[in-house]
Design an enzyme around this catalytic site. Structure first.
Site, PDB file in Angstrom:
ATOM      1  CG  ASP A  49      -2.116   0.934   1.043  1.00  0.00           C
ATOM      2  OD1 ASP A  49      -3.214   0.410   0.770  1.00  0.00           O
ATOM      3  OD2 ASP A  49      -1.954   2.159   1.160  1.00  0.00           O
ATOM      4  CG  ASN A 102      -7.937  -3.456  -4.382  1.00  0.00           C
ATOM      5  OD1 ASN A 102      -9.085  -3.517  -4.803  1.00  0.00           O
ATOM      6  ND2 ASN A 102      -7.610  -2.802  -3.270  1.00  0.00           N
ATOM      7  CE1 TYR A 167     -11.683   4.482  -9.083  1.00  0.00           C
ATOM      8  CE2 TYR A 167     -13.959   4.237  -9.792  1.00  0.00           C
ATOM      9  CZ  TYR A 167     -12.874   3.792  -9.064  1.00  0.00           C
ATOM     10  OH  TYR A 167     -12.981   2.643  -8.323  1.00  0.00           O
ATOM     11  CE  LYS A 171     -10.670   1.486 -10.700  1.00  0.00           C
ATOM     12  NZ  LYS A 171      -9.718   0.503 -10.141  1.00  0.00           N
ATOM     13  CB  ILE A 200     -17.822  -2.199  -1.831  1.00  0.00           C
ATOM     14  CG1 ILE A 200     -17.983  -2.916  -3.169  1.00  0.00           C
ATOM     15  CG2 ILE A 200     -17.382  -3.166  -0.724  1.00  0.00           C
ATOM     16  CD1 ILE A 200     -19.021  -4.011  -3.183  1.00  0.00           C
TER      17      ILE A 200
END
Length: 273
Positions: A49, A102, A167, A171, A200
């Protein structure tokens, strides 16, 4: 001659014993849940990270639960950081068999007002970072005869999303990259797939946002998703139970995009990645 399969069901080979995984964006949310789930199923995990402290905390939680993991600070936009992440994993564990790419970011803004700095940063993390992760992990997987790479895209990679031009564009780009990588790496035994989470509740802020906007009522399943549910999909795609799946895109959104009720304003936001 008739052969009989020994597989007893979809969970028959969902085990990751002996596997080694790297997870980017592992400091929180989906990434942290993915790292924990992969470890719980037997994998040894590198938790990477940009926030090194959060990566170490995720690893510490895994170790406390009986798993094997370590944390490392990684800026996915830098080739040297991706290489260092993989190199350290191989030094500690001997190989890389699984990669969950991710890490993500995004800045809300209208198309006409989007700053180039914000655009470039979003593209660097969400798209360039995936390419660099694919390269670093893919090279390592060549040395062990194959592996599984799972990339986090988004429902924003399938439709347009207001206030998320960079974004959504990044994606969408991820899906093209995943499909191309699957074609090129498949002959070497490396599978590449994408997941597209919807809204989420990956942290307390997102949970409260979902409640305030009554997000759950807009989904056929009547609620927002949980990070652990996304992590279960990642683990499946990382396992031998998905051995003939590559170049695929899996939507995990509670049925939100299944019909005409889809509302772009409630699609997965950049903070969820």
């Amino acid at each position: 001659m008739t052969t009989t399969s020994t597989t007893t069901g979809p969970q028959a080979n969902v085990t990751l014993d002996g596997r080694v995984a790297v997870v980017t964006g592992a400091g929180s949310g989906i990434g942290a849940a993915s790292a924990a789930t992969l470890a719980a199923q037997g994998a040894r995990v590198c938790c990477a990270d940009l926030d090194g402290d959060s990566a170490h905390r995720t690893a510490e939680k895994i170790v406390a639960a009986g798993g094997d993991a370590f944390g490392i600070r990684t800026d996915v936009t830098l080739p040297e950081d991706n290489d260092a992440m993989v190199r350290e994993t191989i030094t500690r564990y001997g190989a890389v068999h699984i990669a969950h790419l991710n890490a993500g970011t995004g800045v809300p803004s209208t198309v006409l007002e989007y700053s180039l700095d914000a655009w470039d940063r979003t593209m660097a993390v969400c798209l360039r970072g995936v390419l660099l992760g694919l390269q670093a992990a893919g090279r390592a997987m060549l040395d062990v005869g194959g592996g599984s790479i799972v990339v986090t895209s988004s429902t924003a990679g399938l439709i347009g999303v207001r206030m998320a031009a960079a974004y959504s564009a990044a994606k969408h780009g991820v899906l093209g990259l995943v499909k191309t990588a699957a074609m090129e790496l498949g002959p070497s035994g490396i599978r590449v797939n994408a997941i597209c989470p919807g809204f989420i509740a990956s942290n307390e802020m997102m949970r409260k946002m979902g409640e305030e906007r009554d997000v759950g009522s807009r989904f056929p399943l009547g609620r927002a998703g949980r990070s652990e549910e996304v992590a279960n999909l990642v683990a499946f795609l990382a396992s031998d139970s998905s051995s003939f799946i590559s170049g695929s895109v899996y939507t995990i959104d509670g049925g939100w995009l299944a019909g005409p009720e889809a509302r772009p304003s409630t699609a997965k936001t950049p903070q969820n990645a």
